[in-house]
Design a protein around this motif. Structure first.
Motif, PDB file in Angstrom:
ATOM      1  N   GLN A 150       0.802  -1.223   0.000  1.00 39.04           N
ATOM      2  CA  GLN A 150       0.000   0.000   0.000  1.00 39.04           C
ATOM      3  C   GLN A 150       0.839   1.279   0.000  1.00 39.04           C
ATOM      4  N   ASN A 151       1.836   1.318   0.842  1.00 34.60           N
ATOM      5  CA  ASN A 151       2.631   2.539   0.915  1.00 34.60           C
ATOM      6  C   ASN A 151       3.420   2.780  -0.359  1.00 34.60           C
ATOM      7  N   ARG A 152       3.986   1.703  -0.892  1.00 34.09           N
ATOM      8  CA  ARG A 152       4.756   1.845  -2.128  1.00 34.09           C
ATOM      9  C   ARG A 152       3.848   2.291  -3.279  1.00 34.09           C
ATOM     10  N   LEU A 153       2.633   1.698  -3.312  1.00 31.21           N
ATOM     11  CA  LEU A 153       1.683   2.102  -4.348  1.00 31.21           C
ATOM     12  C   LEU A 153       1.303   3.567  -4.183  1.00 31.21           C
ATOM     13  N   TYR A 154       1.145   3.963  -2.925  1.00 36.22           N
ATOM     14  CA  TYR A 154       0.812   5.364  -2.668  1.00 36.22           C
ATOM     15  C   TYR A 154       1.929   6.271  -3.184  1.00 36.22           C
ATOM     16  N   GLY A 155       3.177   5.891  -2.881  1.00 37.24           N
ATOM     17  CA  GLY A 155       4.325   6.663  -3.349  1.00 37.24           C
ATOM     18  C   GLY A 155       4.338   6.747  -4.868  1.00 37.24           C
ATOM     19  N   TYR A 156       4.018   5.632  -5.508  1.00 40.45           N
ATOM     20  CA  TYR A 156       4.002   5.587  -6.969  1.00 40.45           C
ATOM     21  C   TYR A 156       2.944   6.537  -7.528  1.00 40.45           C
ATOM     22  N   VAL A 157       1.718   6.370  -7.033  1.00 39.01           N
ATOM     23  CA  VAL A 157       0.602   7.150  -7.571  1.00 39.01           C
ATOM     24  C   VAL A 157       0.777   8.637  -7.256  1.00 39.01           C
ATOM     25  N   TYR A 158       1.177   8.916  -6.024  1.00 36.30           N
ATOM     26  CA  TYR A 158       1.337  10.333  -5.669  1.00 36.30           C
ATOM     27  C   TYR A 158       2.391  10.999  -6.545  1.00 36.30           C
ATOM     28  N   SER A 159       3.491  10.307  -6.765  1.00 40.48           N
ATOM     29  CA  SER A 159       4.582  10.924  -7.524  1.00 40.48           C
ATOM     30  C   SER A 159       4.163  11.285  -8.940  1.00 40.48           C
ATOM     31  N   LEU A 160       3.189  10.567  -9.479  1.00 38.40           N
ATOM     32  CA  LEU A 160       2.714  10.885 -10.815  1.00 38.40           C
ATOM     33  C   LEU A 160       1.655  11.977 -10.797  1.00 38.40           C
ATOM     34  N   LEU A 161       0.863  12.025  -9.718  1.00 40.24           N
ATOM     35  CA  LEU A 161      -0.256  12.959  -9.691  1.00 40.24           C
ATOM     36  C   LEU A 161       0.046  14.258  -8.953  1.00 40.24           C
ATOM     37  N   GLY A 162       0.885  14.154  -7.903  1.00 41.49           N
ATOM     38  CA  GLY A 162       1.239  15.353  -7.165  1.00 41.49           C
ATOM     39  C   GLY A 162       0.097  15.950  -6.361  1.00 41.49           C
ATOM     40  N   ASN A 163      -0.885  15.132  -6.027  1.00 43.75           N
ATOM     41  CA  ASN A 163      -2.003  15.652  -5.241  1.00 43.75           C
ATOM     42  C   ASN A 163      -2.480  14.526  -4.317  1.00 43.75           C
ATOM     43  N   HIS A 164      -2.512  14.840  -3.034  1.00 43.81           N
ATOM     44  CA  HIS A 164      -2.775  13.768  -2.067  1.00 43.81           C
ATOM     45  C   HIS A 164      -4.192  13.220  -2.171  1.00 43.81           C
ATOM     46  N   HIS A 165      -5.139  14.124  -2.386  1.00 49.56           N
ATOM     47  CA  HIS A 165      -6.513  13.651  -2.446  1.00 49.56           C
ATOM     48  C   HIS A 165      -6.703  12.744  -3.661  1.00 49.56           C
ATOM     49  N   ALA A 166      -6.222  13.207  -4.796  1.00 55.09           N
ATOM     50  CA  ALA A 166      -6.333  12.416  -6.023  1.00 55.09           C
ATOM     51  C   ALA A 166      -5.581  11.095  -5.864  1.00 55.09           C
ATOM     52  N   ALA A 167      -4.417  11.151  -5.225  1.00 55.01           N
ATOM     53  CA  ALA A 167      -3.609   9.936  -5.069  1.00 55.01           C
ATOM     54  C   ALA A 167      -4.347   8.911  -4.220  1.00 55.01           C
ATOM     55  N   ALA A 168      -4.979   9.370  -3.142  1.00 54.34           N
ATOM     56  CA  ALA A 168      -5.718   8.447  -2.279  1.00 54.34           C
ATOM     57  C   ALA A 168      -6.858   7.794  -3.045  1.00 54.34           C
ATOM     58  N   GLU A 169      -7.519   8.613  -3.861  1.00 53.12           N
ATOM     59  CA  GLU A 169      -8.645   8.094  -4.642  1.00 53.12           C
ATOM     60  C   GLU A 169      -8.170   7.048  -5.664  1.00 53.12           C
ATOM     61  N   VAL A 170      -7.125   7.398  -6.378  1.00 50.19           N
ATOM     62  CA  VAL A 170      -6.613   6.477  -7.393  1.00 50.19           C
ATOM     63  C   VAL A 170      -6.075   5.200  -6.751  1.00 50.19           C
ATOM     64  N   LEU A 171      -5.509   5.338  -5.560  1.00 50.72           N
ATOM     65  CA  LEU A 171      -5.012   4.142  -4.862  1.00 50.72           C
ATOM     66  C   LEU A 171      -6.170   3.186  -4.583  1.00 50.72           C
TER      67      LEU A 171
ATOM     68  N   VAL B 112      -0.076  18.050 -14.449  1.00 51.49           N
ATOM     69  CA  VAL B 112       0.106  16.666 -14.853  1.00 51.49           C
ATOM     70  C   VAL B 112      -0.717  16.326 -16.082  1.00 51.49           C
ATOM     71  N   ASP B 113      -0.148  15.665 -17.034  1.00 53.16           N
ATOM     72  CA  ASP B 113      -0.926  15.116 -18.135  1.00 53.16           C
ATOM     73  C   ASP B 113      -0.326  13.770 -18.557  1.00 53.16           C
ATOM     74  N   ALA B 114      -0.991  13.147 -19.520  1.00 50.18           N
ATOM     75  CA  ALA B 114      -0.582  11.809 -19.920  1.00 50.18           C
ATOM     76  C   ALA B 114       0.874  11.773 -20.403  1.00 50.18           C
ATOM     77  N   ASP B 115       1.284  12.841 -21.065  1.00 47.41           N
ATOM     78  CA  ASP B 115       2.666  12.875 -21.555  1.00 47.41           C
ATOM     79  C   ASP B 115       3.655  12.827 -20.404  1.00 47.41           C
ATOM     80  N   LEU B 116       3.330  13.580 -19.365  1.00 50.12           N
ATOM     81  CA  LEU B 116       4.239  13.605 -18.221  1.00 50.12           C
ATOM     82  C   LEU B 116       4.287  12.220 -17.561  1.00 50.12           C
ATOM     83  N   VAL B 117       3.137  11.573 -17.464  1.00 49.43           N
ATOM     84  CA  VAL B 117       3.096  10.230 -16.891  1.00 49.43           C
ATOM     85  C   VAL B 117       3.995   9.295 -17.704  1.00 49.43           C
TER      86      VAL B 117
END
Lengths: 176, 516
Positions: free
Chosen positions: A18-39, A86-91
């Motif tokens: 969970q934590n590693r996934l959170y780190g992964y998702v957050y680093s791409l999105l840069g927003n905690h709320h969005a990262a929690a949701e996507v996780l 953030v956009d798809a290109d950046l991802v």
């Protein structure tokens, strides 16, 4: 002991990532709320794909792959078009670097804690206020009776010190 | 690192990028791998800060109801999924608290609140939470000896023999309270002023030897064998000279009491009994050791008993170890052979064949220096996939370190750590450490004195190999002039590699049968 139920094994891997996934998702999105949701969405998709997961293969790279598509799906969603930076290109640009660093996310967290502990007391208070308690810089300035720019400069220095310390600490870790 | 990138990243994080800066940052990220790396590092740091923030769980959205298109047959799975998400939430929370409390001892100056040392014990049975063992450092607080004998040396130099049952409270290096039971005290001149308090009085020793008993009816007696003591009660001070005794009832009634030094166990008695028990335990260990001679579960076993220049492997592979530097010494018992690791050069070179789907490492060790840096127990040479590093981590936890299989040039480390075990309290105390790696169950567990202290899923499924390795050190990053200091500081007197995953109850039995 009988071979372990693959479902149980899966749940365990999922829980522990969970934590590693959170780190992964957050680093791409840069927003905690969005990262929690996507996780959460990622967890559901992973669970749905339980049967696709080959026992014996590595869970983490597979989970990161799923997470990446969830991030992209999130960005595609019209309602979220406001996401400016953030956009798809950046991802596409960042995901492999993110995956590489996210594997070591737990080690990095340990390093962070050790490095914070090494800081002088006043810097620790600064980190605690700004990054843990999420206080506004102005609030910290008021609380510590310093002017805004002094706090900004101090924060930048602390951040720099932490950055370097973590890098050293992890280099040490990696030499194990 | 490029200053411009960092400044842009800082500005981005604080939400203050102009259109021009934004374009510039994108350009840098696109063209410069170092910029990408720095950018991602910053993002990771932000994520890590977030997880350190108390109460961040509330930020997680509630699980969403299942989409309607899911067939009824899958509903049970969804119920299970909801349970997973729920437990994931809990797991994360639990992880946060647990990690948040992890002491970062290695980074701070170690503090010791010890005031005394348990130097010898024979047949000692302790009651309550504190279960000290020979060599244990004692801090202030209650100590309940239910039966048997125990000898305590205070940092002031005063020595006590407890003749169980004794209910003692350690106050400082210079003071103890006897709530009930019998004890003998030897107070050398350096410890003058050491006092033991009973319900009726405080015995302040002026350099001497005395016996004291607090009976169950509340009567306290003191017998001065040699020298002199002052008895402080609420309102007065009595001086009692050698050869005199006094009993003091709960009611306040006082009477002379005959002195009989033989009625208390002497320091020689404790020492003799300790020796006798030690020998018996050693003999019991020898029997157990012999019983392992043809144990098919053992890959490699060093019992440290032979005096040869090599460390003899009694296992099937005959992988004898070559001793470099270490001195022979005694182990858990005076009779038991052991090696002392002290200098950065000390090590035992081994070369252990085989590939293991299950591996249990067990060793009896005595750590003699607070870790503060990594101390190797069994480290394979270099740092390659599938070759474990079994060691004590700087903060004092037991750790199985492994390199992650990766095509990347950077060596990615992962590992399985226990909670902190080797605190200053544990220095000089023998303990049984065990680590079980089990692919079938996909678990790595650590055990300390037969007790499971951690369990974790295997991060990257792979068989383990040892090959060329060092016991008590790191056998080199060959080819480099300088290498990190990883030597173990302490003693080792047993090390076994089992090609099976030993179970918790087996390790518990092993501990009970082989403890000092």
């Amino acid at each position: 002991m009988p071979p372990q139920d693959p479902k149980e094994k899966f749940i365990r891997s999922l829980t522990e990532s969970q934590n590693r996934l959170y780190g992964y998702v957050y680093s791409l999105l840069g927003n905690h709320h969005a990262a929690a949701e996507v996780l959460q969405e990622t967890n559901l998709v992973l669970w749905r794909k339980l049967n696709e997961f080959r026992a014996g293969s590595d869970f983490i790279p597979w989970a990161f792959g799923v997470a990446r598509f969830q991030v992209l799906a999130h960005l595609r969603d019209a309602k979220r078009a406001r996401a400016r930076f953030v956009d798809a290109d950046l991802v596409e640009l960042l995901h492999s670097e993110v995956a590489e660093q996210a594997v070591e996310f737990e080690e990095m967290r340990v390093a962070l804690r050790q490095c914070v502990a090494k800081l002088p007391q006043s810097s620790q208070a600064l980190v605690e206020g700004r990054y843990f308690r999420k206080l506004a810089i102005q609030t910290i300035a008021d609380e510590t009776e310093r002017n805004l720019s002094a706090v900004k400069v101090a924060l930048m220095r602390v951040r720099q010190a932490l950055r370097q310390c973590i890098e050293r600490q992890m280099a040490k870790e990696n030499a194990r | 690192m490029n200053k411009e990138v960092l400044e842009l990243i800082d500005a981005h994080r604080d939400g203050g990028l102009s259109a021009g800066q934004h374009a510039r940052l994108m350009e840098l990220l696109k063209n410069d791998p170092a910029a990408r790396r720095a950018f991602v590092q910053e993002q990771m740091l932000e994520a890590a800060f977030e997880l350190e923030t108390p109460g961040n769980l509330e930020a997680l959205p509630k699980p969403k109801p299942a989409p309607r298109r899911i067939a009824a047959a899958m509903l049970w799975q969804w119920a299970a999924a909801a349970a997973v998400i729920f437990s994931v939430g809990l797991g994360l929370g639990g992880f946060l608290t647990k990690q948040g409390q992890t002491p970062i001892a290695a980074e701070e100056e170690p503090l010791d609140d010890g005031i005394a040392l348990l130097t010898q014990s024979a047949d000692a049975v302790w009651k309550g939470e504190r279960q000290p063992r020979e060599g244990s450092i004692l801090s202030s607080g209650k100590l309940k000896l239910e039966s048997g004998l125990a000898q305590i040396e205070f940092y002031s130099g005063a020595r006590l023999i407890l003749d169980g049952a004794v209910d003692l409270e350690l106050v400082s290096a210079n003071q103890a309270i006897c709530h009930s039971g019998r004890l003998r005290a030897l107070v050398p001149p350096q410890a003058r002023g050491f006092s033991v308090t009973s319900p009726q009085f405080k015995v302040v020793d002026l350099g001497t030897e005395f016996g004291m008993e607090v009976a169950s009816n509340g009567t306290s007696t003191v017998q001065v064998f040699d020298g002199e003591v002052d008895l402080h009660s609420l309102d007065q001070v009595h001086r009692l000279l050698g050869g005199k005794g006094l009993s003091w009832a709960k009611s306040g009634e006082r009477a002379d009491f005959p002195v009989n030094p033989q009625s208390f166990p002497s320091f020689d008695d404790v020492s003799d009994l300790t020796k006798e028990r030690s020998q018996q335990r050693y003999e019991a260990w020898q029997k157990w050791n012999q019983s392992l001679a043809d144990d098919p579960r053992i890959a490699v076993r060093y019992d440290f008993e032979s005096d040869a220049h090599a460390l003899t492997d009694s296992g099937t592979t005959q992988s004898h170890g070559l001793i470099i530097g270490c001195e022979r010494t005694n182990g858990r018992w005076a009779e038991k052979g052991a090696l002392e690791f002290k200098r950065p050069s000390d090590r035992v070179r081994v070369d252990i064949p085989g590939s293991y789907d299950a591996l249990t490492l067990t060793a009896w060790i005595r750590v003699d220096a607070s870790p503060g840096r990594q101390q190797g127990l069994l480290l394979t040479d270099g740092y390659t996939e599938g070759h474990p590093h079994w060691q004590i981590a700087p903060e004092g936890s037991l750790r199985l370190g492994l390199r992650i299989p990766s095509s990347s040039k950077r060596a990615l480390g992962t590992g399985y750590g226990s909670p902190v075990l080797f605190t200053p309290r544990q220095m000089g105390v023998w303990s049984l450490v065990a680590t079980v790696y089990d692919r079938q169950e996909s678990r790595v567990r650590h055990y300390f004195n037969g007790r499971e202290v951690s369990a974790e899923s295997i991060h990257f499924d792979q068989a383990l190999k040892i090959g060329p390795a060092d016991i008590g050190n790191w056998g080199v990053p060959f080819g480099r002039d300088k290498h990190p200091v990883r030597n173990f500081v302490g003693r080792m007197d047993e090390l076994t590699l089992w090609k099976v995953a030993l179970k918790g109850d087996e390790l518990q039995t092993m501990y009970r049968q082989t403890r000092p």
